[in-house]
Design a protein around this motif. Structure first.
Motif, PDB file in Angstrom:
ATOM      1  N   GLU A  42     -13.462   3.071   2.727  1.00  0.00           N
ATOM      2  CA  GLU A  42     -12.313   3.452   3.562  1.00  0.00           C
ATOM      3  C   GLU A  42     -10.998   2.969   2.945  1.00  0.00           C
ATOM      4  O   GLU A  42      -9.979   3.666   2.990  1.00  0.00           O
ATOM      5  CB  GLU A  42     -12.472   2.876   4.977  1.00  0.00           C
ATOM      6  CG  GLU A  42     -13.551   3.542   5.805  1.00  0.00           C
ATOM      7  CD  GLU A  42     -13.946   2.734   7.052  1.00  0.00           C
ATOM      8  OE1 GLU A  42     -14.665   3.291   7.888  1.00  0.00           O
ATOM      9  OE2 GLU A  42     -13.551   1.548   7.163  1.00  0.00           O
ATOM     10  N   ARG A  64      -3.693   1.678  12.466  1.00  0.00           N
ATOM     11  CA  ARG A  64      -4.572   2.624  13.157  1.00  0.00           C
ATOM     12  C   ARG A  64      -5.959   2.657  12.500  1.00  0.00           C
ATOM     13  O   ARG A  64      -6.988   2.633  13.183  1.00  0.00           O
ATOM     14  CB  ARG A  64      -3.918   4.010  13.103  1.00  0.00           C
ATOM     15  CG  ARG A  64      -4.763   5.109  13.671  1.00  0.00           C
ATOM     16  CD  ARG A  64      -4.082   6.452  13.426  1.00  0.00           C
ATOM     17  NE  ARG A  64      -4.983   7.510  13.828  1.00  0.00           N
ATOM     18  CZ  ARG A  64      -4.607   8.586  14.500  1.00  0.00           C
ATOM     19  NH1 ARG A  64      -3.358   8.760  14.829  1.00  0.00           N
ATOM     20  NH2 ARG A  64      -5.485   9.494  14.837  1.00  0.00           N
ATOM     21  N   ALA A  71      -5.056   8.184  20.746  1.00  0.00           N
ATOM     22  CA  ALA A  71      -3.795   7.968  20.034  1.00  0.00           C
ATOM     23  C   ALA A  71      -2.683   7.502  20.991  1.00  0.00           C
ATOM     24  O   ALA A  71      -1.897   6.615  20.641  1.00  0.00           O
ATOM     25  CB  ALA A  71      -3.375   9.242  19.309  1.00  0.00           C
ATOM     26  N   THR A  72      -2.639   8.082  22.178  1.00  0.00           N
ATOM     27  CA  THR A  72      -1.561   7.710  23.115  1.00  0.00           C
ATOM     28  C   THR A  72      -1.634   6.227  23.465  1.00  0.00           C
ATOM     29  O   THR A  72      -0.625   5.534  23.477  1.00  0.00           O
ATOM     30  CB  THR A  72      -1.648   8.537  24.406  1.00  0.00           C
ATOM     31  OG1 THR A  72      -2.986   8.512  24.871  1.00  0.00           O
ATOM     32  CG2 THR A  72      -1.218   9.964  24.174  1.00  0.00           C
ATOM     33  N   ILE A 115       0.869  -1.178   0.000  1.00  0.00           N
ATOM     34  CA  ILE A 115       0.000   0.000   0.000  1.00  0.00           C
ATOM     35  C   ILE A 115       0.911   1.235   0.000  1.00  0.00           C
ATOM     36  O   ILE A 115       1.272   1.745   1.054  1.00  0.00           O
ATOM     37  CB  ILE A 115      -0.946   0.029   1.207  1.00  0.00           C
ATOM     38  CG1 ILE A 115      -1.604  -1.339   1.415  1.00  0.00           C
ATOM     39  CG2 ILE A 115      -2.017   1.103   1.020  1.00  0.00           C
ATOM     40  CD1 ILE A 115      -2.415  -1.434   2.677  1.00  0.00           C
ATOM     41  N   PRO A 116       1.296   1.705  -1.190  1.00  0.00           N
ATOM     42  CA  PRO A 116       2.271   2.793  -1.282  1.00  0.00           C
ATOM     43  C   PRO A 116       1.792   4.047  -0.542  1.00  0.00           C
ATOM     44  O   PRO A 116       0.636   4.435  -0.658  1.00  0.00           O
ATOM     45  CB  PRO A 116       2.375   3.060  -2.787  1.00  0.00           C
ATOM     46  CG  PRO A 116       1.903   1.804  -3.432  1.00  0.00           C
ATOM     47  CD  PRO A 116       0.872   1.223  -2.511  1.00  0.00           C
ATOM     48  N   GLY A 117       2.701   4.653   0.196  1.00  0.00           N
ATOM     49  CA  GLY A 117       2.408   5.929   0.856  1.00  0.00           C
ATOM     50  C   GLY A 117       1.655   5.828   2.166  1.00  0.00           C
ATOM     51  O   GLY A 117       1.447   6.826   2.834  1.00  0.00           O
ATOM     52  N   VAL A 118       1.203   4.607   2.530  1.00  0.00           N
ATOM     53  CA  VAL A 118       0.477   4.447   3.791  1.00  0.00           C
ATOM     54  C   VAL A 118       1.402   3.750   4.787  1.00  0.00           C
ATOM     55  O   VAL A 118       1.839   2.625   4.551  1.00  0.00           O
ATOM     56  CB  VAL A 118      -0.813   3.622   3.598  1.00  0.00           C
ATOM     57  CG1 VAL A 118      -1.527   3.413   4.927  1.00  0.00           C
ATOM     58  CG2 VAL A 118      -1.737   4.295   2.594  1.00  0.00           C
ATOM     59  N   TYR A 120      -0.538   4.030  20.430  1.00  0.00           N
ATOM     60  CA  TYR A 120       0.905   3.917  20.222  1.00  0.00           C
ATOM     61  C   TYR A 120       1.585   3.107  21.329  1.00  0.00           C
ATOM     62  O   TYR A 120       2.529   2.368  21.082  1.00  0.00           O
ATOM     63  CB  TYR A 120       1.546   5.295  20.045  1.00  0.00           C
ATOM     64  CG  TYR A 120       1.377   5.791  18.635  1.00  0.00           C
ATOM     65  CD1 TYR A 120       2.219   5.341  17.616  1.00  0.00           C
ATOM     66  CD2 TYR A 120       0.340   6.649  18.296  1.00  0.00           C
ATOM     67  CE1 TYR A 120       2.043   5.756  16.304  1.00  0.00           C
ATOM     68  CE2 TYR A 120       0.154   7.068  16.982  1.00  0.00           C
ATOM     69  CZ  TYR A 120       1.011   6.619  15.990  1.00  0.00           C
ATOM     70  OH  TYR A 120       0.826   7.016  14.694  1.00  0.00           O
ATOM     71  N   GLY A 162      -2.644   7.589   0.426  1.00  0.00           N
ATOM     72  CA  GLY A 162      -1.273   7.100   0.374  1.00  0.00           C
ATOM     73  C   GLY A 162      -0.576   7.564  -0.893  1.00  0.00           C
ATOM     74  O   GLY A 162       0.581   7.981  -0.882  1.00  0.00           O
ATOM     75  N   ASN A 214       0.373  11.125  -0.517  1.00  0.00           N
ATOM     76  CA  ASN A 214       0.970  11.429   0.784  1.00  0.00           C
ATOM     77  C   ASN A 214       2.294  12.187   0.731  1.00  0.00           C
ATOM     78  O   ASN A 214       2.511  13.144   1.473  1.00  0.00           O
ATOM     79  CB  ASN A 214       1.137  10.118   1.567  1.00  0.00           C
ATOM     80  CG  ASN A 214       1.643  10.347   2.967  1.00  0.00           C
ATOM     81  OD1 ASN A 214       1.335  11.360   3.574  1.00  0.00           O
ATOM     82  ND2 ASN A 214       2.430   9.436   3.478  1.00  0.00           N
ATOM     83  N   LEU A 259      -7.958   5.328   1.748  1.00  0.00           N
ATOM     84  CA  LEU A 259      -6.611   5.194   2.302  1.00  0.00           C
ATOM     85  C   LEU A 259      -5.584   5.019   1.178  1.00  0.00           C
ATOM     86  O   LEU A 259      -4.500   5.602   1.218  1.00  0.00           O
ATOM     87  CB  LEU A 259      -6.574   4.016   3.281  1.00  0.00           C
ATOM     88  CG  LEU A 259      -5.396   3.976   4.258  1.00  0.00           C
ATOM     89  CD1 LEU A 259      -5.406   5.197   5.158  1.00  0.00           C
ATOM     90  CD2 LEU A 259      -5.455   2.711   5.114  1.00  0.00           C
ATOM     91  N   GLU A 312      -5.394  15.528  16.438  1.00  0.00           N
ATOM     92  CA  GLU A 312      -6.101  15.906  15.227  1.00  0.00           C
ATOM     93  C   GLU A 312      -6.225  17.418  15.146  1.00  0.00           C
ATOM     94  O   GLU A 312      -6.835  18.039  16.002  1.00  0.00           O
ATOM     95  CB  GLU A 312      -7.515  15.299  15.231  1.00  0.00           C
ATOM     96  CG  GLU A 312      -7.542  13.786  15.118  1.00  0.00           C
ATOM     97  CD  GLU A 312      -7.272  13.292  13.706  1.00  0.00           C
ATOM     98  OE1 GLU A 312      -7.321  14.101  12.776  1.00  0.00           O
ATOM     99  OE2 GLU A 312      -7.000  12.091  13.566  1.00  0.00           O
ATOM    100  N   MET A 372       3.081  13.917  20.502  1.00  0.00           N
ATOM    101  CA  MET A 372       1.972  12.980  20.289  1.00  0.00           C
ATOM    102  C   MET A 372       1.071  13.502  19.167  1.00  0.00           C
ATOM    103  O   MET A 372       0.989  14.706  18.935  1.00  0.00           O
ATOM    104  CB  MET A 372       1.184  12.885  21.594  1.00  0.00           C
ATOM    105  CG  MET A 372       0.584  11.536  21.850  1.00  0.00           C
ATOM    106  SD  MET A 372       1.672  10.180  22.280  1.00  0.00           S
ATOM    107  CE  MET A 372       2.320   9.475  20.885  1.00  0.00           C
ATOM    108  N   ILE A 373       0.411  12.607  18.517  1.00  0.00           N
ATOM    109  CA  ILE A 373      -0.406  13.032  17.386  1.00  0.00           C
ATOM    110  C   ILE A 373      -1.784  13.518  17.867  1.00  0.00           C
ATOM    111  O   ILE A 373      -2.487  12.809  18.569  1.00  0.00           O
ATOM    112  CB  ILE A 373      -0.583  11.867  16.386  1.00  0.00           C
ATOM    113  CG1 ILE A 373       0.769  11.575  15.763  1.00  0.00           C
ATOM    114  CG2 ILE A 373      -1.611  12.210  15.330  1.00  0.00           C
ATOM    115  CD1 ILE A 373       0.790  10.373  14.889  1.00  0.00           C
TER     116      ILE A 373
END
Lengths: 253, 469
Positions: free
Chosen positions: B431, A102, A117-118, A92-95, A121, B439, B442, B435, B4, B1-2
């Motif tokens: 979805e 996620r 998110a925390t 899956i290029p770029g992902v 990870y 990608g 990206n 994605l 949004e 941390m990420i």
């Protein structure tokens, strides 16, 4: 009963019939190995159960903890708890791996669940440590430019993160050198337990030196012709697949 | 941390609403000298600009549609049925409280005042033909930065305006630049004094509210020596059954050592003809970067260019086009090398969905007498369905042996196996598509400002969700 149960399944691709009255049950908590020569229908079984649109189910049943999965979309089957580790995982290029997993984790959240998110990870890094995967791995694009071993490790990481009830590992040992094989086997051994039923599809006995199965099934021409304990794999190794052919012929008579 | 980040809200669902029309100024239907007089009169324009408009109208009449190379769909535009000037007034407000309620509500729903408070150095909001609101932060104004609409700039800063206006893109560049030159109204005028680096982006938002309308904004940005500015523009319109025309002309001048970054997220409704001419002149050691994202419109024709006029000037175009059912994104870039050691970079990615069509046209020109020039061009196309279409027309002219050019192109397709793989992990088909597409773009979107890359991702998600079934 908690099990992946397949009853008299008949599957074809186009006009060609591949699985013929195939039956098998993998209880949760057990590891079953499915062995057999190339072209006998092992991968077809895996893809048909996962809902691949190219495979037509003509009759039979496939039940996940009693619920039929045959008319469901691939993503619905996945979210119900069936995981397939692919023989040839797609790029899956770029992902990035982190973003892909996620997205898969988020697809499992209920309407009222929040994605944190925390925590994600934290869990991801924990699983990677268990599987001995370097942290830089997560920022690489999924399967792009991966070695055979990296692809399979990536599959096992996804298995670990998605917590399925049942996992089918399709020829996970193919194309791996002995070191890579050990790493993957270590991963599977780490994950196996009472909440996971595993079906190992393999051509060779050597994987079973590292992952000890509860049961071994031998497949020929679209159905299982012999089942037994882990020693069956050794017998098969010693006698070769011609022996299976004889068994199949004998059964048919 | 990420975490949004907040997105800029300009999706099409959000943009698909219309306020009742109540224009105090209306030039009627069709275009002729009388319409130009009307526009000049309400704007109180000087003679030279009146002459400029009329000369442009003659050029427009004389030029044929470029259908010998471009889409025949252009022939469906009926120039006699379009309304060329609609406005409530010619003076934009400095406070949102003074903006008429219906217009204020429009921009509130599009999230503009909120974004202004959060991260922008200045905002101009155009409603049909004129800016309804225009303001910059006090601190930015004190640095001598000028940011206003073209109507206001012609009155307040005629000396700067006239010096650069129409110098980068001549009236007769193409039929639509001529039409714009005749009927132009609104757009942004920006002047950045020498050495001033504007720390936050300036944003313009173009809104079409009226049916059977043509929007002809005219933007002119001058970055004086050693200055830096980022300009962003967004646009929406309600979805009408009839065609709407948007035909802008955008001219950028980056003087010695200046940097201009110009970002567009084009999300017109699918009935809009978006025929835009954008070009920059980069002087010595100046850099101009166009970031051009085209998601909406029925037909877009747009090829942002940079004339690399001074030694070591640099030009860049990063382009993303998404053509869904019934859309044609005809986009690309032009790089005209006119001095030694100039460099240019073009990265174009297009996605064609359903019956959507994307076309890349690139022009790179390096004459023989130059040395040390470099160009890199990459154009990648992604096809989602077997009925999707993509075409690539690169035109690279390199003479002499002291320059270098690199060109790569690829076409790929989202495979059924890839989608199955992603679905097996629990993603729906939509979805999974989304994605894959994200990608694909990206490596480009990573270079965008955060707010825009998030917004683009969300727009792609919406387009892809709707494309499955």
């Amino acid at each position: 009963m908690s099990q992946l149960e397949i009853k008299n399944l008949n599957v074809s691709i186009g006009e060609k019939s591949i699985l013929n009255d195939f039956s098998l049950a993998v209880p949760k908590g057990e590891v079953h190995a499915l062995m057999g020569p190339n072209g006998t229908g092992k991968s077809t079984l895996a893809k048909a159960l996962a809902g691949h649109p190219d495979y037509t189910v003509n009759s039979g049943e496939a039940l996940l903890d009693g619920q039929s999965i045959l008319d469901l979309e691939p993503d619905e089957i996945s979210r119900l708890g069936l995981f397939l580790a692919f023989q040839y995982p797609n790029e899956i290029p770029g992902v990035s791996i982190a973003n892909f997993i996620r997205a898969a984790v988020q697809a499992r959240l209920g309407e009222d669940d929040d994605f944190v998110a925390t925590e994600y990870y934290k869990n991801l890094y924990q699983q990677m440590d268990l599987l001995k995967i370097d942290r830089t791995f997560t920022s690489r694009s999924v399967n792009e430019g991966f070695s055979g071993g990296e692809k399979k490790r990536c599959e096992i990481l996804q298995l670990a993160m998605l917590n399925p009830s049942y996992a089918i590992l399709d020829e996970t040992d193919s194309g791996l050198d002995i070191d890579a094989l050990k790493v993957v086997a270590h991963g599977v051994n780490t994950l196996k337990g009472e909440n996971l039923g595993i079906l190992l599809i393999t051509h060779y006995q050597r994987l079973l030196d590292y992952i000890i199965p509860d049961k071994v099934h031998v497949m020929w021409d679209g159905r299982i012709v012999k089942s037994g304990g882990k020693e069956l794999a050794l017998e098969l190794e010693a006698k070769g697949y011609d022996w299976v052919k004889e068994l199949a012929t004998a059964n048919a008579c | 941390m990420i975490t949004e980040p907040q997105a800029i809200n300009i999706d099409q669902d959000k943009g698909n609403f219309q306020m009742p029309e109540k224009h105090a100024f209306d030039a009627g239907v069709g275009i002729n000298e009388g319409v130009l007089d009307y526009i000049s009169d309400v704007k109180n324009e000087e003679q030279w600009i009146r002459d400029f408009r009329k000369n442009a109208l003659r050029t427009f009449y004389n030029k044929p549609l470029p259908t010998h190379w471009a889409s025949k769909d252009l022939e469906t535009i009926n120039f006699d049925k379009i309304r060329y000037y609609l406005a409530s007034g010619q003076t934009p407000k400095r406070s949102w409280d003074d903006v008429p309620d219906d217009i204020k509500e429009t921009f509130d729903r599009l999230g503009i005042p909120e974004n202004e408070r959060k991260f922008l150095a200045g905002v101009e909001a155009q409603f049909d033909s004129e800016a309804a609101y225009s303001n910059i932060k006090e601190a930015v104004g004190k640095q001598g930065v000028i940011f206003m609409g073209s109507t206001e700039a012609l009155m307040k800063h005629p000396e700067i305006f006239r010096k650069w206006f129409g110098k980068v893109i001549p009236t007769g560049d193409n039929k639509f630049s001529a039409l714009n030159s005749a009927a132009f109204s609104g757009g942004s005028f920006i002047y950045i004094p020498p050495g001033v680096k504007v720390s936050h982006p300036l944003q313009a938002y173009f809104r079409i509210n009226a049916e059977n309308f043509g929007q002809f904004e005219r933007t002119l940005i001058i970055a004086d020596e050693g200055s830096e500015v980022t300009y962003m523009e967004g646009c929406t319109a309600p979805k009408f059954d009839t065609a709407t025309l948007h035909s802008a002309v955008v001219e950028l001048v980056a003087l010695k050592g200046a940097k201009i970054e110009y970002i567009t997220v084009q999300n017109w409704s699918a009935n809009v003809f978006n025929l835009v001419t954008k070009r920059a002149i980069a002087h010595e050691e100046a850099t101009v970067k166009w970031i051009d994202c085209n998601i909406g419109s029925r037909l877009t024709m747009k090829y942002p260019g940079v004339i690399l006029k001074g030694r070591k000037a640099r030009g860049e175009v990063l382009s993303i086009a998404l053509a869904n059912d019934g859309q044609h994104q005809d986009t690309g870039a032009k790089m005209i090398h006119a001095a030694d050691e100039t460099t240019s970079n073009i990265i174009a990615k297009s996605i064609s969905v359903g019956s959507g069509r994307s076309t890349y046209r690139g022009m790179v020109h390096m004459p023989k007498h130059l040395k040390g020039c470099k160009n890199n061009t990459e154009c990648d196309a992604l096809l989602i369905n077997s009925s999707s279409r993509t075409d690539t027309y690169p035109s690279i002219t390199v003479r002499g042996n002291k320059n270098s050019v690199q060109h790569e192109a690829s076409v790929s397709k989202v495979s059924a196996e890839q989608i199955f793989y992603m679905q097996q992990r629990g993603l729906t088909e939509g979805e999974a598509m989304s994605l894959s597409v994200n990608g694909f773009v990206n490596d480009l979107t990573r270079q965008f400002p955060m707010e825009y890359s998030v917004e683009l991702k969300r727009l792609i998600d919406m387009e892809m969700e709707g494309s499955v079934g």
